[in-house]
Design an enzyme around this catalytic site. Structure first.
Site, PDB file in Angstrom:
ATOM      1  N   ILE A  13     -10.618   2.997   1.672  1.00  0.00           N
ATOM      2  CA  ILE A  13     -10.490   3.651   0.488  1.00  0.00           C
ATOM      3  C   ILE A  13     -11.995   4.373  -0.453  1.00  0.00           C
ATOM      4  O   ILE A  13     -12.212   5.314  -0.277  1.00  0.00           O
ATOM      5  CB  ILE A  13      -9.415   3.911  -0.470  1.00  0.00           C
ATOM      6  CG1 ILE A  13      -8.017   3.924   0.020  1.00  0.00           C
ATOM      7  CG2 ILE A  13      -9.213   4.788  -2.073  1.00  0.00           C
ATOM      8  CD1 ILE A  13      -6.730   3.293  -0.584  1.00  0.00           C
ATOM      9  N   ASP A  32     -19.128  -5.195  -3.447  1.00  0.00           N
ATOM     10  CA  ASP A  32     -18.286  -6.030  -3.023  1.00  0.00           C
ATOM     11  C   ASP A  32     -18.554  -7.463  -2.247  1.00  0.00           C
ATOM     12  O   ASP A  32     -19.650  -7.270  -1.473  1.00  0.00           O
ATOM     13  CB  ASP A  32     -17.342  -4.957  -1.374  1.00  0.00           C
ATOM     14  CG  ASP A  32     -16.395  -5.059  -0.989  1.00  0.00           C
ATOM     15  OD1 ASP A  32     -15.455  -6.921  -0.734  1.00  0.00           O
ATOM     16  OD2 ASP A  32     -15.092  -4.512  -0.831  1.00  0.00           O
ATOM     17  N   ASP A  40      -4.868   6.306 -12.641  1.00  0.00           N
ATOM     18  CA  ASP A  40      -3.592   6.845 -11.529  1.00  0.00           C
ATOM     19  C   ASP A  40      -2.636   5.926 -11.682  1.00  0.00           C
ATOM     20  O   ASP A  40      -1.551   5.945 -11.114  1.00  0.00           O
ATOM     21  CB  ASP A  40      -4.484   7.580 -10.000  1.00  0.00           C
ATOM     22  CG  ASP A  40      -2.667   7.754  -9.103  1.00  0.00           C
ATOM     23  OD1 ASP A  40      -2.235   8.389  -9.678  1.00  0.00           O
ATOM     24  OD2 ASP A  40      -2.534   6.712  -7.728  1.00  0.00           O
ATOM     25  N   HIS A  56       0.765   7.786 -10.287  1.00  0.00           N
ATOM     26  CA  HIS A  56       0.363   6.549  -9.627  1.00  0.00           C
ATOM     27  C   HIS A  56       0.766   7.577  -8.239  1.00  0.00           C
ATOM     28  O   HIS A  56       1.682   7.601  -7.638  1.00  0.00           O
ATOM     29  CB  HIS A  56       0.991   5.321  -9.217  1.00  0.00           C
ATOM     30  CG  HIS A  56       1.402   4.290  -8.473  1.00  0.00           C
ATOM     31  ND1 HIS A  56       1.394   3.160  -7.996  1.00  0.00           N
ATOM     32  CD2 HIS A  56       0.513   4.640  -7.698  1.00  0.00           C
ATOM     33  CE1 HIS A  56       0.734   2.006  -7.526  1.00  0.00           C
ATOM     34  NE2 HIS A  56       0.274   3.340  -6.739  1.00  0.00           N
ATOM     35  N   ILE A  57       0.042   8.993  -8.600  1.00  0.00           N
ATOM     36  CA  ILE A  57       0.404  10.167  -6.848  1.00  0.00           C
ATOM     37  C   ILE A  57      -0.680   9.364  -6.113  1.00  0.00           C
ATOM     38  O   ILE A  57      -0.809  10.366  -5.283  1.00  0.00           O
ATOM     39  CB  ILE A  57       0.926  10.776  -7.250  1.00  0.00           C
ATOM     40  CG1 ILE A  57      -0.861  11.490  -7.928  1.00  0.00           C
ATOM     41  CG2 ILE A  57       1.447  11.380  -8.657  1.00  0.00           C
ATOM     42  CD1 ILE A  57      -0.822  12.399  -8.567  1.00  0.00           C
ATOM     43  N   GLY A  58      -1.511   8.838  -5.935  1.00  0.00           N
ATOM     44  CA  GLY A  58      -3.020   8.358  -4.910  1.00  0.00           C
ATOM     45  C   GLY A  58      -2.472   8.764  -3.297  1.00  0.00           C
ATOM     46  O   GLY A  58      -2.854   9.813  -2.721  1.00  0.00           O
ATOM     47  N   GLU A  73       4.059  -0.409 -14.977  1.00  0.00           N
ATOM     48  CA  GLU A  73       5.190   1.280 -14.609  1.00  0.00           C
ATOM     49  C   GLU A  73       5.850   1.895 -13.934  1.00  0.00           C
ATOM     50  O   GLU A  73       7.366   0.799 -13.786  1.00  0.00           O
ATOM     51  CB  GLU A  73       3.968   1.823 -13.602  1.00  0.00           C
ATOM     52  CG  GLU A  73       2.295   1.761 -12.904  1.00  0.00           C
ATOM     53  CD  GLU A  73       2.221   1.945 -12.072  1.00  0.00           C
ATOM     54  OE1 GLU A  73       2.778   2.999 -10.394  1.00  0.00           O
ATOM     55  OE2 GLU A  73       1.245   2.367 -11.985  1.00  0.00           O
TER      56      GLU A  73
HETATM   57  N1  LIG Z   1      -3.464   5.366  -6.359  1.00  0.00           N
HETATM   58  C1  LIG Z   1      -2.493   4.865  -4.879  1.00  0.00           C
HETATM   59  O1  LIG Z   1      -1.475   5.421  -5.079  1.00  0.00           O
HETATM   60  C2  LIG Z   1      -3.116   4.119  -4.523  1.00  0.00           C
HETATM   61  C3  LIG Z   1      -2.943   4.237  -2.866  1.00  0.00           C
HETATM   62  C4  LIG Z   1      -2.799   3.205  -1.557  1.00  0.00           C
HETATM   63  C5  LIG Z   1      -3.665   2.311  -2.181  1.00  0.00           C
HETATM   64  N2  LIG Z   1      -3.915   2.040  -3.767  1.00  0.00           N
HETATM   65  C6  LIG Z   1      -4.608   0.276  -3.888  1.00  0.00           C
HETATM   66  O2  LIG Z   1      -6.328   1.053  -3.482  1.00  0.00           O
HETATM   67  C7  LIG Z   1      -6.944  -0.526  -3.516  1.00  0.00           C
HETATM   68  C8  LIG Z   1      -7.769  -0.183  -2.185  1.00  0.00           C
HETATM   69  O3  LIG Z   1      -7.101  -0.121  -0.861  1.00  0.00           O
HETATM   70  P1  LIG Z   1      -7.522  -0.305   0.454  1.00  0.00           P
HETATM   71  O4  LIG Z   1      -7.264   0.293   1.176  1.00  0.00           O
HETATM   72  O5  LIG Z   1      -9.350   0.589   0.299  1.00  0.00           O
HETATM   73  O6  LIG Z   1      -7.669  -1.523   0.006  1.00  0.00           O
HETATM   74  P2  LIG Z   1      -9.550  -2.264   1.543  1.00  0.00           P
HETATM   75  O7  LIG Z   1      -8.935  -3.679   1.831  1.00  0.00           O
HETATM   76  O8  LIG Z   1      -9.772  -1.421   2.234  1.00  0.00           O
HETATM   77  O9  LIG Z   1     -10.030  -2.458   0.830  1.00  0.00           O
HETATM   78  C9  LIG Z   1     -10.605  -3.649  -0.652  1.00  0.00           C
HETATM   79  C10 LIG Z   1     -11.795  -3.972  -1.045  1.00  0.00           C
HETATM   80  O10 LIG Z   1     -12.010  -4.501  -1.507  1.00  0.00           O
HETATM   81  C11 LIG Z   1     -13.128  -5.711  -1.824  1.00  0.00           C
HETATM   82  N3  LIG Z   1     -12.688  -6.539  -2.951  1.00  0.00           N
HETATM   83  C12 LIG Z   1     -11.083  -7.485  -2.955  1.00  0.00           C
HETATM   84  N4  LIG Z   1     -12.167  -8.533  -4.420  1.00  0.00           N
HETATM   85  C13 LIG Z   1     -13.280  -7.716  -4.743  1.00  0.00           C
HETATM   86  C14 LIG Z   1     -13.580  -8.188  -6.355  1.00  0.00           C
HETATM   87  N5  LIG Z   1     -13.563  -9.223  -7.168  1.00  0.00           N
HETATM   88  N6  LIG Z   1     -15.212  -7.121  -6.591  1.00  0.00           N
HETATM   89  C15 LIG Z   1     -15.415  -5.975  -5.612  1.00  0.00           C
HETATM   90  N7  LIG Z   1     -13.822  -6.096  -4.219  1.00  0.00           N
HETATM   91  C16 LIG Z   1     -13.475  -6.862  -4.356  1.00  0.00           C
HETATM   92  C17 LIG Z   1     -12.566  -6.412  -0.520  1.00  0.00           C
HETATM   93  O11 LIG Z   1     -13.433  -7.209   0.206  1.00  0.00           O
HETATM   94  C18 LIG Z   1     -12.459  -4.600   0.225  1.00  0.00           C
HETATM   95  O12 LIG Z   1     -13.585  -4.499   1.371  1.00  0.00           O
HETATM   96  C19 LIG Z   1      -5.979  -1.267  -3.419  1.00  0.00           C
HETATM   97  O13 LIG Z   1      -5.357  -2.241  -4.745  1.00  0.00           O
HETATM   98  C20 LIG Z   1      -4.536  -0.820  -3.126  1.00  0.00           C
HETATM   99  O14 LIG Z   1      -3.575  -1.191  -3.029  1.00  0.00           O
HETATM  100  C21 LIG Z   1      -3.596   2.610  -4.481  1.00  0.00           C
END
Ligand SMILES: NC(=O)c1ccc[n+]([C@@H]2O[C@H](COP(=O)([O-])OP(=O)(O)OC[C@H]3O[C@@H](n4cnc5c(N)ncnc54)[C@H](O)[C@@H]3O)[C@@H](O)[C@H]2O)c1
Length: 299
Positions: A150, A169, A250, A273-275, A255
């Site tokens: 993301i 990261d 979000d 929470h509508i991402g 929740e």
């Molecule tokens: N709002 C929503 O509805 C929604 C929807 C989908 C995902 N999400 C959330 O978004 C987040 C990211 O999802 P993604 O698919 O990009 O995951 P991803 O695993 O592709 O990316 C997460 C990144 O965070 C990094 N990371 C881990 N610990 C870290 C730290 N302490 N400091 C900095 N970076 C760190 C990892 O190295 C990784 O590159 C997750 O928490 C996921 O649950 C939210």
């Protein structure tokens, strides 16, 4: 193979599962009845509402797979399921673009006071002067914390809008888009918008009072990651004390959230929470769930 779709799935996903020969049941079983009623099913497909913990897994005498339509598997006891030989799968990329767009939507909303302008106009007011000092996000610096799926989708869009993008990261050592990888401290100090895109970590808050204190008082924090990545109390205090210009949120520590002080704050843009809640993400999730299960049972 009997599949229980307990939190809904796109029409396309259901059609693909049926076409592949699965017996699909879309009648939701309430959480408290799941342990007793899961037995006949070979697969349960959930979104975030249903929890598949030890009680449900123990009841699932025929369970072979648990599928989470979406990212993250916080609602599934993965270790326990795997200890029983049950495969756990998810669709982590299907919603990345949708979440990235929501983070941008919060950034635009905050930069032009849209949530507060909506609220005052609905009261019959015309407060044009109150919203005179809007900002363009082009030319500003975006700091992405967690540049995975993301974070990268957001970075690409922000670059296209003329933003400078920096990121932190600890697990990413190089990146194929023009984004500078810096320490968390540097990202927090330099960014005009900080957007969180990392999972919830066991050590606790990644953004607490100390991290918020590093940010510019003119900066904005966006959390479309997970509740508990940023400390809501510290965030509220920073907003009230003028240490932060605003926040887009979000995801919440609890929740549905009961933190109305945050939800109703004039400097905050909120969504429930509508991402991943777009037509496109839901269709992609449905198609991926069907493809995962078809492949799994082919083996
Ligand atoms: N709002 C929503 O509805 C929604 C929807 C989908 C995902 N999400 C959330 O978004 C987040 C990211 O999802 P993604 O698919 O990009 O995951 P991803 O695993 O592709 O990316 C997460 C990144 O965070 C990094 N990371 C881990 N610990 C870290 C730290 N302490 N400091 C900095 N970076 C760190 C990892 O190295 C990784 O590159 C997750 O928490 C996921 O649950 C939210």
């Amino acid at each position: 193979m009997k599949i229980l779709i307990n939190d809904g799935l796109s029409k396309g996903g259901i059609a693909a599962l049926k076409a592949a020969g699965f017996d699909v049941d879309e009648n939701k079983i309430p959480q408290e009845e799941l342990p007793a009623k899961i037995a006949p099913f070979d697969v349960i497909v959930v979104r975030s509402a249903s929890k598949v913990k030890a009680d449900v897994i123990d009841g699932g005498k025929n369970l072979k797979a648990i599928v989470r339509g979406g990212d993250g598997v916080d609602n599934i006891d993965v270790k326990y399921a795997e200890s029983k030989g049950i495969k756990v799968m998810n669709t982590p990329t299907a919603s990345s673009a949708s979440v990235a767009e929501l983070a941008l939507a919060h950034m635009f909303a905050l930069a032009r006071f849209i949530p507060d302008a909506n609220a005052t106009m609905r009261e019959g007011l015309w407060e044009k002067k109150k919203y005179a000092k809007g900002l363009e996000i082009g030319g500003k610096t975006l700091g992405v914390i967690g540049i995975g799926r993301i974070g990268k989708e957001l970075a690409k869009r922000a670059l296209a809008l003329g933003m400078k993008v920096i990121a932190h990261d600890p697990f990413v050592k190089s990146i194929d888009i023009p984004v500078a990888l810096l320490s968390k401290e540097e990202v927090l100090k330099q960014a005009d918008f900080v957007s969180l895109h990392l999972p919830k970590v066991p050590e606790g808050y990644v953004i607490g009072a100390a991290e918020l204190a590093l940010m510019k008082p003119t900066a904005y924090l966006i959390n479309c990651a997970r509740g508990g990545v940023a400390d809501e109390s510290a965030l509220l205090a920073a907003l009230n004390e003028g240490k932060l210009a605003g926040a887009g949120v979000d995801v919440f520590e609890k929740e549905p959230t009961e933190n109305l002080a945050l939800v109703k704050h004039p400097k905050v843009s909120v969504t429930p929470h509508i991402g991943a809640n777009t037509e496109e993400a839901q269709e992609r999730i449905g198609a991926e769930v069907a493809a995962l299960l078809t492949e799994f049972f082919k083996k």
